[in-house]
Design an enzyme around this catalytic site. Structure first.
Site, PDB file in Angstrom:
ATOM      1  CE1 TYR A  41      11.613  -6.225  29.180  1.00 32.81           C
ATOM      2  CE2 TYR A  41      11.610  -4.138  29.403  1.00 32.81           C
ATOM      3  CZ  TYR A  41      12.371  -5.128  29.306  1.00 32.81           C
ATOM      4  OH  TYR A  41      13.402  -5.380  29.103  1.00 32.81           O
ATOM      5  CB  CYS A  72       9.091   0.238  26.851  1.00 36.05           C
ATOM      6  SG  CYS A  72       8.505  -0.935  26.787  1.00 36.05           S
ATOM      7  CG  ASN A  73       3.601   3.216  25.963  1.00 34.96           C
ATOM      8  OD1 ASN A  73       3.297   4.021  26.531  1.00 34.96           O
ATOM      9  ND2 ASN A  73       3.562   3.085  24.663  1.00 34.96           N
ATOM     10  CB  THR A  74       5.654  -2.484  29.372  1.00 30.06           C
ATOM     11  OG1 THR A  74       3.904  -2.178  28.724  1.00 30.06           O
ATOM     12  CG2 THR A  74       4.823  -3.370  30.444  1.00 30.06           C
ATOM     13  CD  GLU A 151       7.794  -7.401  18.511  1.00 29.43           C
ATOM     14  OE1 GLU A 151       8.361  -9.071  17.829  1.00 29.43           O
ATOM     15  OE2 GLU A 151       7.947  -5.878  19.168  1.00 29.43           O
TER      16      GLU A 151
END
Lengths: 268, 268
Positions: A41, A72-74, A151
């Site tokens: 994102y 999720c920070n975003t 990842e």
């Protein structure tokens, strides 16, 4: 109340939060949603992140969750205020718990935030900290190389990690800040190296670890804990390909039992 | 919301909680109530502690507080469930935050609780921990000599402190527990010596420190933080003699500005 806790992320990063919830609240069942088809994102517009977040959150709420954790920070920066109004269940993001823990930890009111470019640009951490204590000095640094490192499972290669850390953090080596917030759910996998990079002299805050604690506080407050006798069942929902998700899940949480479900969530 | 936070205790112990709230939430005003005339609560019957606690809480609520913090383990164990139902404002005790922090901190799910005889007898900490995670092993030890040590300001005499610690804790020296909960608001003043007594090998949890954190979480959740511009005003209400209260207040919190008010609260 034995309904599950919903945990959502664009991909796998939120699993670090889910893992910590399972450790601190071992009687709770989790439904995790990873929006892998549209991950990451971080590079998208706020408007787009908001649309995706709402769609995923609606899906989780339709599964009968008792609480929604935006891991999720975003997504938290983009949509928490909307989600809070949209549902009857409590919604908790990762930014306030991380901010609060830094306030508790810091003796000199001088902290560093490490996060994605999107989260840094949103100013969400300084805003959250200043809402509680306006006397804090906050330096934010975007770390675009950290997420790929994790990842692609290269976070185990200590040499590569040290090079990337040096490239990203060298301008922070001499700061007086005594506390570092890991403002992205991927970063806890680099926490030990980040601690070492600062010679163990700065306290490193894992927002996910702190979020699990606030989930627990909210359950106590609302008298919503699962009963101790319950046998928790964990469900992993993946939008898109499950291969990489399961590979990382088994690498990060080898002992966890779960059911996996694939969905196809598209924009109408 | 710039209404003050109410903090109550039987005496001076709750000042350690008030101090931590002032540090973590520097924009908030505090109204503290010390029931010195009837202090200590620890040796009284549950029924009596409950009556006194309700009377003090009613008094604080009549002062227009936005939240009530029961900064006394004995009063929390005796009356939290009643206070939660009695008022429209949120009520927070010291036991759940301490229990939750121990769950977060302990790696081997083996913890020690140090508290007054009353709190140990109530079983409040094991109950709070097991409600969240029933897999924990908990050993509770009553420490009747700790409160006099602190109240008489003898906690600065390191030799005396070490003797008392050895007398009280020697049976715990070989336990596997990795976490120690300070289950009385007086004990944080002995925290460094307690850490040293266990050779720095056990994490020591200060319930007051953790309670301030949960007060902050609750304010965020309820959107009840004071505005950053506000100039906080602290009021200290004492039931009975103010001399010893002010002496200890100045010793523990030399830099705090406050207004002092004496009241006479008696049972009708």
């Amino acid at each position: 109340m034995n309904r599950p806790i919903g945990v959502m992320d664009s991909g796998v990063g939120g699993l670090t939060v889910a893992k910590e919830i399972m450790r601190q609240l071992p009687d709770e069942s989790i439904v995790y949603f990873g929006d892998l088809d549209r991950c990451p994102y971080g590079s998208r517009s706020m408007e787009e992140v908001r649309r995706f977040t709402l769609q995923v959150a609606d899906h989780l709420v339709s599964r009968g969750i008792k609480m929604l954790v935006v891991a999720c920070n975003t997504a938290t920066a983009a949509a928490l205020h909307i989600l809070e109004k949209r549902y009857d269940i409590p919604v908790i993001g990762v930014i306030n718990p991380g901010a609060r823990s830094a306030i508790q930890s810091s003796s000199n009111q001088d902290v560093i935030v490490l996060a994605t470019e999107g989260t840094v640009a949103s100013g969400a951490y300084p805003k959250a900290i200043h809402q509680i204590s306006h006397r804090f000095k906050i330096q934010s640094t975007a770390c675009p190389k950290f997420v790929p490192l994790v990842e692609e499972l290269r976070y185990k290669d200590k040499v590569v990690v040290r090079i990337v850390l040096h490239q990203t953090l060298k301008h922070l080596a001499d700061t007086r800040a005594d506390t570092v917030i890991l403002g992205c759910t991927h970063y806890p996998l680099l926490a030990d190296e980040i601690k070492d990079y600062f010679y163990g002299r700065k306290k490193v805050i894992d927002s996910g670890y702190e979020t699990a604690r606030e989930v627990s506080a909210m359950l106590t407050m609302l008298k919503g804990h699962a009963s101790p006798q319950s046998n928790p069942e964990h469900l992993m929902i993946v939008n898109g390909e499950t291969g990489r998700f399961e590979y990382i899940l088994k690498d990060w949480m080898p002992f966890i039992e779960y059911r996996l479900e694939q969905v196809e969530l598209k924009e109408e």
